[in-house]
Enzyme design. Structure first.
Site, mmCIF file in Angstrom:
data_model
loop_
_atom_site.group_PDB
_atom_site.id
_atom_site.type_symbol
_atom_site.label_atom_id
_atom_site.label_comp_id
_atom_site.label_asym_id
_atom_site.label_seq_id
_atom_site.Cartn_x
_atom_site.Cartn_y
_atom_site.Cartn_z
ATOM 1 N N GLY A 1 0.856 -1.189 0.000
ATOM 2 C CA GLY A 1 0.000 0.000 0.000
ATOM 3 C C GLY A 1 0.874 1.214 0.000
ATOM 4 O O GLY A 1 0.877 1.978 -0.932
ATOM 5 N N THR A 2 1.634 1.358 0.984
ATOM 6 C CA THR A 2 2.854 2.170 0.993
ATOM 7 C C THR A 2 2.837 3.662 1.088
ATOM 8 O O THR A 2 2.048 4.357 0.472
ATOM 9 C CB THR A 2 3.703 1.839 -0.257
ATOM 10 O OG1 THR A 2 4.041 0.486 -0.194
ATOM 11 C CG2 THR A 2 4.979 2.625 -0.295
ATOM 12 N N THR A 3 3.819 4.125 1.886
ATOM 13 C CA THR A 3 4.220 5.524 1.823
ATOM 14 C C THR A 3 5.699 5.517 1.510
ATOM 15 O O THR A 3 6.493 4.944 2.271
ATOM 16 C CB THR A 3 4.018 6.193 3.193
ATOM 17 O OG1 THR A 3 2.667 6.062 3.562
ATOM 18 C CG2 THR A 3 4.398 7.646 3.130
ATOM 19 N N SER B 1 -3.246 5.673 -1.123
ATOM 20 C CA SER B 1 -2.187 5.228 -0.242
ATOM 21 C C SER B 1 -1.574 6.408 0.464
ATOM 22 O O SER B 1 -1.877 7.530 0.169
ATOM 23 C CB SER B 1 -1.126 4.489 -1.037
ATOM 24 O OG SER B 1 -0.095 4.156 -0.157
#
Lengths: 233, 251
Positions: free
Chosen positions: B14-16, B162
């Site tokens: 999903g991520t940052t 996200s």
């Protein structure tokens, strides 16, 4: 990487896109304008993408649509101009030739169901002859005194049809383009207030640094939109 | 409605992810959550991957796609370094990533941020989002936007939206030209932790990688070392610690 079979090789949708480009012929050559935005869906993700590029000695290319495909087209044109220069025969590709090359690329990709997702505007001057043309992602191409891509076709061209005339000065041309870009700023969701204008004349191409346009919001009707119509929203 | 756990859903980050240039180098940062549908498959992943001694890449989107692209680019860069006789430039690394992303745009679902330091141009950050555009930026935040994903993914395995969407406003306000190394790392740490606070697809720890002329420094910040945001409470061992002495009985 995975070897694509004929069926799976097609571009279906764009990712990072540029909005409208507007261009017109003026006394000394061509003037072109575009904002420096790159949208990612509905997000105004990149604010400093240059979408107007000089090509060779005689042409200017402006593009809207998928930025990665535009970057690829710039690489194709770079190769084209390089080979042209290598002939070293005193001749150089003019805007008409570059426009034709682009049309062939776009149309042939369309026939393979794998289009380059761009609308391109190609303008230039060679030996005093001004040229301004457009190519769409399906290969539709034509020439005119003023052209625009995307929403510019609906918002800018009516203004240009009304106010364009032969032999506009540079100042008049710039103000006319700014008028069009301001309308696009008001009415195009994917517009960004950082505009670039570029010109091409017999002497060569100049891409001016990006700038922002002032916008007008002081209509009294804006301050109180529902006054005079009780109960409306 | 009871959420069925689909353990065969593709692993997606999903991520940052963030890359920031500062006066002298770059700082890369990322969260550590890898999800499979709604299940967190790995809560301590390392999304910042080495390509060469001086170039790293932040990976987002499909875990598999980003890993395989990184592997190919690392392989090509290794050969390129041998042929060149000196460290590869960040620009070359970023363009290799772009080539793979662009030429396989129909098959890949990965957004990458390439960052590093070389002796010619100093610290540089290049964003390579979905589609294979390459954009050099003073700072970049990572991937994955609702609408784009809806087009790209036909199956519901993607996590819409996200962490990075939450950061556009923050960076517009907090980013400054010419930060020091510590200011830049603080900015990255703060930003990733803010995104983790609001994005379900991001979580875990904050990892940062600082790259400059002196070399590479990896840092690790677990949740308890990060600042607390709105409506977040100080973590405790147990309720009992807060309650203190038991209440006396009333007759």
């Amino acid at each position: 990487m995975g070897d694509p079979s004929a069926e799976t090789q097609r571009t279906l949708y764009p990712y990072v896109t540029g909005s409208s480009v507007v261009a017109l012929k003026y006394k000394d050559g061509i003037l072109m304008a575009a904002d420096t935005g790159g949208s990612y869906g509905s997000t105004l993700r990149y604010k400093s993408i240059e979408r107007l590029k000089p090509i060779g000695k005689h042409s200017l290319l402006g593009a809207s649509g998928e930025i990665s495909d535009f970057q690829e087209i710039l690489r194709y044109l770079d190769e084209l101009i390089l080979y042209d220069n290598m002939w070293d025969d005193g001749n150089s590709l003019g805007p008409k030739e570059v426009h034709n090359y682009l049309t062939r690329i776009m149309y042939n990709r369309r026939n393979k169901f794998n289009p380059l997702w761009n609308s391109l505007i190609l303008g230039g001057v060679k030996k005093g002859q001004k040229y301004l043309g457009m190519v769409s992602m399906i290969g539709v191409n034509f020439e005119d005194n003023h052209v625009a891509t995307g929403l510019g076709n609906h918002l800018a061209r009516p203004i240009l049809r009304d106010e364009w005339h032969e032999n506009l000065t540079f100042e008049e041309g710039v103000q006319l383009l700014e008028k069009c870009m301001r309308v696009l700023l008001y009415r195009d969701r994917s517009a960004v207030n950082k505009i670039q204008i570029s010109k091409i004349t017999e002497e060569g191409a100049t891409v001016f640094p990006p700038f922002s346009l002032k916008t007008y919001w002081e209509f009294s009707a804006f301050k109180n939109p529902t006054v005079g119509a009780e109960g409306s929203w | 409605m009871d959420q069925k756990m689909d353990f065969n859903a593709p692993h997606s980050m999903g991520t940052t992810i963030i890359g920031v240039t500062y006066n002298g180098g770059v700082v890369l940062g990322a969260d550590s959550r890898t999800s499979t549908g709604v299940y967190v498959a790995n809560r301590a992943s390392d999304k910042i991957t080495q390509l060469t001694d001086n170039v790293y890449v932040c990976r987002s989107g499909s875990a598999a796609d980003s890993q395989v692209v990184s592997d190919y680019v690392r392989y090509f860069l290794h050969q390129h370094t041998i042929q060149l006789g000196q460290p590869a430039t960040v620009k070359v690394a970023a363009n290799l990533v772009r080539l793979l992303s662009y030429n396989n745009k129909n098959f890949l679902e990965t957004g990458l941020i390439v960052g590093g330091w070389d002796k010619y141009e100093g610290g540089q950050i290049y964003g390579v989002p979905l589609g294979g555009t390459i954009v050099q930026q003073p700072f970049a935040i990572g991937e994955m936007e609702d609408e784009i994903l809806k087009n790209h993914c036909s199956i519901e395995h993607c996590f819409p939206g996200s962490g990075s969407s939450y950061l556009y406003g923050f960076f517009d306000q907090a980013w400054k030209e010419g930060m020091t190394k510590d200011e830049a790392e603080d900015l990255v740490k703060k930003a990733v932790s803010l995104a983790i606070a609001r994005d379900g697809a991001s979580g875990g720890v904050v990892r940062t990688v600082i790259i400059n002329s002196e070399g590479v420094t990896r840092n690790f910040y677990p949740g308890d070392q990060l600042p607390l945001w709105h409506e977040e409470l100080e973590p405790q061992n147990s309720l009992l610690d807060i309650l203190g002495a038991p209440e006396p009985m009333n007759i």
